[in-house]
Design an enzyme around this catalytic site. Structure first.
Site, short mmCIF file in Angstrom:
data_model
loop_
_atom_site.label_atom_id
_atom_site.label_comp_id
_atom_site.label_asym_id
_atom_site.label_seq_id
_atom_site.Cartn_x
_atom_site.Cartn_y
_atom_site.Cartn_z
N ARG A 123 0.81 -1.21 0.00
CA ARG A 123 0.00 0.00 0.00
C ARG A 123 0.85 1.27 0.00
O ARG A 123 0.50 2.26 -0.64
CB ARG A 123 -0.94 0.00 1.21
CG ARG A 123 -2.12 -0.94 1.05
CD ARG A 123 -3.05 -0.88 2.23
NE ARG A 123 -4.29 -1.61 1.98
CZ ARG A 123 -5.28 -1.73 2.84
NH1 ARG A 123 -5.18 -1.17 4.04
NH2 ARG A 123 -6.37 -2.39 2.53
N LYS B 235 -16.66 -15.18 4.97
CA LYS B 235 -17.68 -14.21 5.37
C LYS B 235 -18.84 -14.15 4.38
O LYS B 235 -18.92 -13.27 3.53
CB LYS B 235 -17.05 -12.83 5.55
CG LYS B 235 -15.99 -12.80 6.65
CD LYS B 235 -15.34 -11.43 6.76
CE LYS B 235 -14.28 -11.41 7.84
NZ LYS B 235 -13.58 -10.11 7.93
N GLY C 120 -6.52 -9.36 1.29
CA GLY C 120 -5.21 -9.65 1.87
C GLY C 120 -4.78 -11.10 1.74
O GLY C 120 -3.62 -11.38 1.43
N GLY D 248 -11.86 -4.73 1.33
CA GLY D 248 -13.22 -4.30 1.62
C GLY D 248 -13.75 -3.33 0.59
O GLY D 248 -14.91 -3.41 0.17
#
Length: 402
Positions: A42, A205, A360, A383
């Site tokens: 990042r 998830k 990730g 996300g």
């Protein structure tokens, strides 16, 4: 599709003698014992934007959050440790402010010279950041002349520095090179991507991804679901999943899952077999994903599943991958995820397939086999990438249209 023609980029500004307030996402994994950086992706991705301002003889103020300090100062979440790294990459003076707002930081800004960089302390030491507080955003705005958002990984957050701050700059706001690349890659996938389009979703998830699946079926040709995400579907379809880990979900989610399956059964595919382990983790074996016995749990996709998924992917011209297909950090349960990763790379190189990878764990899996530079694009936002797939404009991007 996001119309980039309606958003200014850093190339639309000359930053000479100007202060660029750059929102970056330096929320990176570190070793908490010694603050050693484990993955600098990042930060490296935002360096070109910072260098553009410095090249113009401008001044840079960097805004970032780090971790979840819950609105209070915590030395374990200070971002002061980034100074040596930034100096190594930029070769300019890196100043540091222990405050993000107030007279002390304002005085430091007055003394900032052209071609210097100031890093502000963790934004999340202020609860006002996560509360999207307008006064906090206004106080931040006093520090700079031009606002730059280069924090794609945070642009799905309704936080002060992401959504309210840019609105205060009216025509003096733009996106950085990283944000521009992310949007172009998303546009290529969502709007102009060549068909057939395949999406691979892993991880566990299901609650956060059901809306994504419901939107993906409108333009994706194949949706391949593996990892922990697959087991709720298998259970609904009448399969036996043993003790395989599944995220808790309510009746509403179950109803939505059934609806997705009923209406899109020709587009959605699941693993055929899985590698399972008993609860004592002394034995492993391969079984049908529909027949996992009690006391056993699935930890990876099996060889038949790998071949099945690869057969579908071979038809693709555009691929998006988010989430692993097993516990890829542990031997021997990395085989499924790594096999799929290698095949995506092969299709990218040999078939000129556009491959977009986010999240990730997916990126970590690529790095384990040193193939992170062999896909078309790696997204810096897990996300944020998933939110974009829900057919919604991210709050951090929407702020440029208001």
């Amino acid at each position: 599709m996001i119309n980039l023609n309606l958003i200014k980029t850093v190339n639309d500004f000359n930053f000479y003698n100007k202060i660029a307030l750059i929102r970056v996402d330096f929320n990176i994994p570190i070793n908490p014992k010694n603050f050693h950086i484990l993955d600098d992706t990042r930060i490296k991705s935002s360096i070109p934007t910072i260098k553009k301002v410095l090249y113009d003889n401008g001044k840079v103020i960097l805004l970032s959050h780090f971790g979840r300090p819950k609105g209070k100062y915590n030395k374990n979440y200070s971002i002061k440790f980034l100074i040596p790294y930034l100096y190594k990459k930029l070769k300019v003076t890196i100043k540091f402010s222990e405050y993000c707002i107030g007279p002390m930081v304002e005085q430091l800004v007055l003394n900032l010279k052209n071609k210097e960089v100031m890093l502000l302390e963790n934004l999340r030491f202020y609860q006002e950041e996560e509360d999207n507080n307008k006064l906090f955003a206004f106080q931040l705005s006093k520090l700079g002349d031009i606002y730059v958002n280069d924090a794609f990984g945070s642009s799905h957050r309704f936080h002060a520095s992401i959504t309210t701050l840019p609105k205060l700059f009216v025509n003096r706001k733009c996106i950085g090179f990283l944000m521009e690349k992310e949007i172009k890659s998303l546009n290529k996938f969502l709007g102009t991507g060549k068909q057939p389009i395949s999406v691979l979703l892993g991880g566990s998830k299901i609650n956060s991804k059901i809306k994504i699946i419901k939107n993906l079926v409108h333009f994706a040709d194949h949706i391949l679901i593996g990892g922990g995400m697959a087991y709720p579907f298998i259970k609904i379809l009448g399969g036996q999943i043993g003790d395989s880990l599944t995220e808790k979900y309510d009746k509403k989610i179950e109803t939505e899952l059934k609806s997705v399956l009923e209406n899109n059964h020709k587009k959605i595919f699941f693993p055929k077999d899985v590698i399972i382990v008993n609860n004592n983790e002394h034995q492993t074996k391969i079984v049908s994903i529909n027949s996992i016995p009690h006391g056993w749990k699935g930890l990876d996709i099996g060889p038949e599943s790998i071949n099945f998924f690869c057969t579908i992917l071979k038809q693709s011209k555009t691929i998006l991958w988010n989430g692993p297909f097993g516990v890829f950090e542990q031997h021997p349960f990395y085989i499924g995820t790594q096999s799929i990763a290698k095949f995506i790379v092969e299709l990218t190189i040999k078939n000129n397939c556009f491959s977009l990878v986010g999240g990730g764990d997916s990126i970590a899996a690529l790095k384990m086999i040193q193939l992170e530079n062999k896909v078309s694009y790696i997204s810096t936002g897990g996300g944020a990438l998933l939110e974009s797939l829900q057919n919604t404009t991210l709050p951090g991007i929407q702020a440029f249209f208001s």
